[in-house]
Design a protein around this motif. Structure first.
Motif, PDB file in Angstrom:
ATOM      1  N   ARG A 102       6.238  -1.164  -4.455  1.00 14.48           N
ATOM      2  CA  ARG A 102       6.149  -0.272  -3.292  1.00 14.48           C
ATOM      3  C   ARG A 102       5.533   1.047  -3.737  1.00 14.48           C
ATOM      4  O   ARG A 102       6.157   1.844  -4.428  1.00 14.48           O
ATOM      5  CB  ARG A 102       7.533  -0.043  -2.682  1.00 14.48           C
ATOM      6  CG  ARG A 102       8.257  -1.300  -2.251  1.00 14.48           C
ATOM      7  CD  ARG A 102       7.680  -1.915  -1.013  1.00 14.48           C
ATOM      8  NE  ARG A 102       7.998  -1.146   0.183  1.00 14.48           N
ATOM      9  CZ  ARG A 102       7.621  -1.500   1.422  1.00 14.48           C
ATOM     10  NH1 ARG A 102       6.920  -2.599   1.613  1.00 14.48           N
ATOM     11  NH2 ARG A 102       7.947  -0.757   2.451  1.00 14.48           N
ATOM     12  N   CYS A 126       0.903   4.229   4.528  1.00 18.09           N
ATOM     13  CA  CYS A 126       1.277   2.851   4.175  1.00 18.09           C
ATOM     14  C   CYS A 126       2.154   2.826   2.928  1.00 18.09           C
ATOM     15  O   CYS A 126       2.273   3.808   2.198  1.00 18.09           O
ATOM     16  CB  CYS A 126       0.027   2.014   3.892  1.00 18.09           C
ATOM     17  SG  CYS A 126      -1.251   2.070   5.158  1.00 18.09           S
ATOM     18  N   ARG A 127       2.739   1.661   2.712  1.00 18.87           N
ATOM     19  CA  ARG A 127       3.423   1.332   1.463  1.00 18.87           C
ATOM     20  C   ARG A 127       2.922  -0.031   1.024  1.00 18.87           C
ATOM     21  O   ARG A 127       2.887  -0.975   1.816  1.00 18.87           O
ATOM     22  CB  ARG A 127       4.942   1.279   1.649  1.00 18.87           C
ATOM     23  CG  ARG A 127       5.595   2.623   1.826  1.00 18.87           C
ATOM     24  CD  ARG A 127       5.911   3.254   0.495  1.00 18.87           C
ATOM     25  NE  ARG A 127       6.454   4.597   0.636  1.00 18.87           N
ATOM     26  CZ  ARG A 127       6.779   5.374  -0.379  1.00 18.87           C
ATOM     27  NH1 ARG A 127       6.636   4.949  -1.614  1.00 18.87           N
ATOM     28  NH2 ARG A 127       7.255   6.591  -0.190  1.00 18.87           N
ATOM     29  N   GLU A 139       1.894  -2.309   4.131  1.00 18.88           N
ATOM     30  CA  GLU A 139       2.486  -2.227   5.453  1.00 18.88           C
ATOM     31  C   GLU A 139       2.297  -0.814   5.997  1.00 18.88           C
ATOM     32  O   GLU A 139       2.580   0.171   5.314  1.00 18.88           O
ATOM     33  CB  GLU A 139       3.973  -2.561   5.382  1.00 18.88           C
ATOM     34  CG  GLU A 139       4.602  -2.846   6.735  1.00 18.88           C
ATOM     35  CD  GLU A 139       5.982  -3.470   6.585  1.00 18.88           C
ATOM     36  OE1 GLU A 139       6.159  -4.627   7.012  1.00 18.88           O
ATOM     37  OE2 GLU A 139       6.875  -2.798   6.038  1.00 18.88           O
ATOM     38  N   VAL A 140       1.772  -0.744   7.217  1.00 18.67           N
ATOM     39  CA  VAL A 140       1.615   0.543   7.903  1.00 18.67           C
ATOM     40  C   VAL A 140       2.969   0.953   8.449  1.00 18.67           C
ATOM     41  O   VAL A 140       3.648   0.166   9.109  1.00 18.67           O
ATOM     42  CB  VAL A 140       0.586   0.441   9.048  1.00 18.67           C
ATOM     43  CG1 VAL A 140       0.456   1.784   9.767  1.00 18.67           C
ATOM     44  CG2 VAL A 140      -0.765  -0.017   8.520  1.00 18.67           C
ATOM     45  N   GLU A 141       3.377   2.179   8.146  1.00 12.93           N
ATOM     46  CA  GLU A 141       4.660   2.680   8.620  1.00 12.93           C
ATOM     47  C   GLU A 141       4.472   3.454   9.913  1.00 12.93           C
ATOM     48  O   GLU A 141       3.520   4.213  10.070  1.00 12.93           O
ATOM     49  CB  GLU A 141       5.294   3.578   7.542  1.00 12.93           C
ATOM     50  CG  GLU A 141       5.531   2.833   6.234  1.00 12.93           C
ATOM     51  CD  GLU A 141       6.058   3.749   5.142  1.00 12.93           C
ATOM     52  OE1 GLU A 141       5.846   4.967   5.242  1.00 12.93           O
ATOM     53  OE2 GLU A 141       6.688   3.236   4.202  1.00 12.93           O
ATOM     54  N   ASN A 142       5.379   3.255  10.854  1.00 15.50           N
ATOM     55  CA  ASN A 142       5.327   3.934  12.152  1.00 15.50           C
ATOM     56  C   ASN A 142       3.979   3.726  12.833  1.00 15.50           C
ATOM     57  O   ASN A 142       3.319   4.667  13.273  1.00 15.50           O
ATOM     58  CB  ASN A 142       5.595   5.436  11.983  1.00 15.50           C
ATOM     59  CG  ASN A 142       6.962   5.710  11.377  1.00 15.50           C
ATOM     60  OD1 ASN A 142       7.950   5.092  11.752  1.00 15.50           O
ATOM     61  ND2 ASN A 142       7.006   6.628  10.425  1.00 15.50           N
ATOM     62  N   ALA A 143       3.568   2.468  12.902  1.00 19.79           N
ATOM     63  CA  ALA A 143       2.266   2.138  13.485  1.00 19.79           C
ATOM     64  C   ALA A 143       2.221   2.495  14.967  1.00 19.79           C
ATOM     65  O   ALA A 143       3.176   2.299  15.711  1.00 19.79           O
ATOM     66  CB  ALA A 143       1.988   0.645  13.301  1.00 19.79           C
ATOM     67  N   GLY A 180       4.420  -6.425  11.034  1.00 19.08           N
ATOM     68  CA  GLY A 180       5.109  -6.199   9.764  1.00 19.08           C
ATOM     69  C   GLY A 180       6.542  -6.656   9.781  1.00 19.08           C
ATOM     70  O   GLY A 180       6.947  -7.479  10.606  1.00 19.08           O
ATOM     71  N   ARG A 185       5.985  -1.560  12.578  1.00 21.60           N
ATOM     72  CA  ARG A 185       5.336  -1.832  11.291  1.00 21.60           C
ATOM     73  C   ARG A 185       4.224  -2.853  11.462  1.00 21.60           C
ATOM     74  O   ARG A 185       4.299  -3.746  12.306  1.00 21.60           O
ATOM     75  CB  ARG A 185       6.354  -2.325  10.263  1.00 21.60           C
ATOM     76  CG  ARG A 185       7.384  -1.262   9.893  1.00 21.60           C
ATOM     77  CD  ARG A 185       8.338  -1.762   8.821  1.00 21.60           C
ATOM     78  NE  ARG A 185       9.298  -0.728   8.464  1.00 21.60           N
ATOM     79  CZ  ARG A 185       9.085   0.214   7.547  1.00 21.60           C
ATOM     80  NH1 ARG A 185       7.943   0.232   6.886  1.00 21.60           N
ATOM     81  NH2 ARG A 185      10.006   1.123   7.272  1.00 21.60           N
ATOM     82  N   ARG A 187       1.384  -5.133   8.990  1.00 19.55           N
ATOM     83  CA  ARG A 187       1.115  -5.568   7.622  1.00 19.55           C
ATOM     84  C   ARG A 187      -0.327  -6.072   7.500  1.00 19.55           C
ATOM     85  O   ARG A 187      -0.852  -6.700   8.415  1.00 19.55           O
ATOM     86  CB  ARG A 187       2.092  -6.673   7.239  1.00 19.55           C
ATOM     87  CG  ARG A 187       2.000  -7.144   5.799  1.00 19.55           C
ATOM     88  CD  ARG A 187       3.171  -8.055   5.449  1.00 19.55           C
ATOM     89  NE  ARG A 187       4.449  -7.366   5.511  1.00 19.55           N
ATOM     90  CZ  ARG A 187       5.602  -7.896   5.119  1.00 19.55           C
ATOM     91  NH1 ARG A 187       5.628  -9.136   4.642  1.00 19.55           N
ATOM     92  NH2 ARG A 187       6.714  -7.202   5.195  1.00 19.55           N
TER      93      ARG A 187
END
Length: 220
Positions: A102, A126-127, A139-143, A180, A185, A187
């Protein structure tokens, strides 16, 4: 077929007595057709005829094999001699060695499929999920709409391998994308495009070091 060309470029061998106990990371001094000679720290509980599990990581790949302790020598300096199986081959190419990790990344991409624009690009926080020299999954966070990059979209990533070091800037092409692992989320899987050799080496060193650390952690 000789295994020397790639094996001679390797620097170290990890020795285990079993799957759970790592004894040492030894420096490879010499490689012959049927023998591998490594430095001997002098305190390893190894005897003639002992069977060990060996893992060798080179610049081009990784392999694991069973080896027999053939003895100790003085050439000068005390060394350990291990057997090498015939036909030893790399089990993973460097491009295929992938670790679960991560890492923070910013991925900028055009909001419309295949239409790069000077303004209005989406910069997604992302992470990463996994990483290799060939590419990554993230994975895009708070998409938010547009939800995420679509397949065949090219973009630019800023990947931070080590917190105290500058991020690695890379060009990426999306191969697959979709929902995600939770609400908000998204992905995607991407491959690196035209990665400079220096950056490829930087990622490779990070991946192999992390893989070795994970093996040692799992052995505890």
């Amino acid at each position: 077929m000789s295994h020397q060309p790639w094996l001679e470029r390797a620097h170290s061998v990890e020795i285990r007595m079993d799957a759970k106990r790592v004894l040492a990371q030894l420096k490879i001094l010499k490689v012959a057709e049927t023998q591998l000679i490594a430095n001997d720290p002098g305190a390893l509980p190894l005897s003639l005829g002992d069977i060990v599990n060996a893992t060798i990581t080179s610049k081009t790949g990784i392999c694991a094999f069973e080896s027999k302790v053939l003895g100790r020598q003085w050439i000068p300096g005390q060394v350990l001699v291990f057997s090498l199986p015939q036909g030893l081959e790399q089990k993973q190419r460097r491009q295929d060695v992938r670790i679960d990790v991560r890492l923070p990344m910013i991925f900028a991409y055009p909001p419309k499929y295949g239409v790069p624009q000077a303004a209005g690009w989406v910069a997604a926080q992302c992470r990463t999920i996994d990483l290799s020299v060939g590419g990554l999954q993230a994975e895009v966070e708070n998409a938010k709409p547009p939800i995420g990059p679509q397949p065949s979209t090219d973009g630019i990533g800023e990947l931070r391998l080590v917190p105290a070091q500058p991020p690695l800037t890379c060009h990426l092409r999306i191969l697959r994308s979709g929902p995600g692992g939770g609400p908000g989320r998204f992905r995607f899987t991407a491959r690196f495009l035209g990665l400079p050799m220096a950056d490829e080496t930087r990622i490779s060193k990070f991946v192999f070091a992390a893989q070795a650390a994970q093996r040692r952690g799992g052995a505890g």
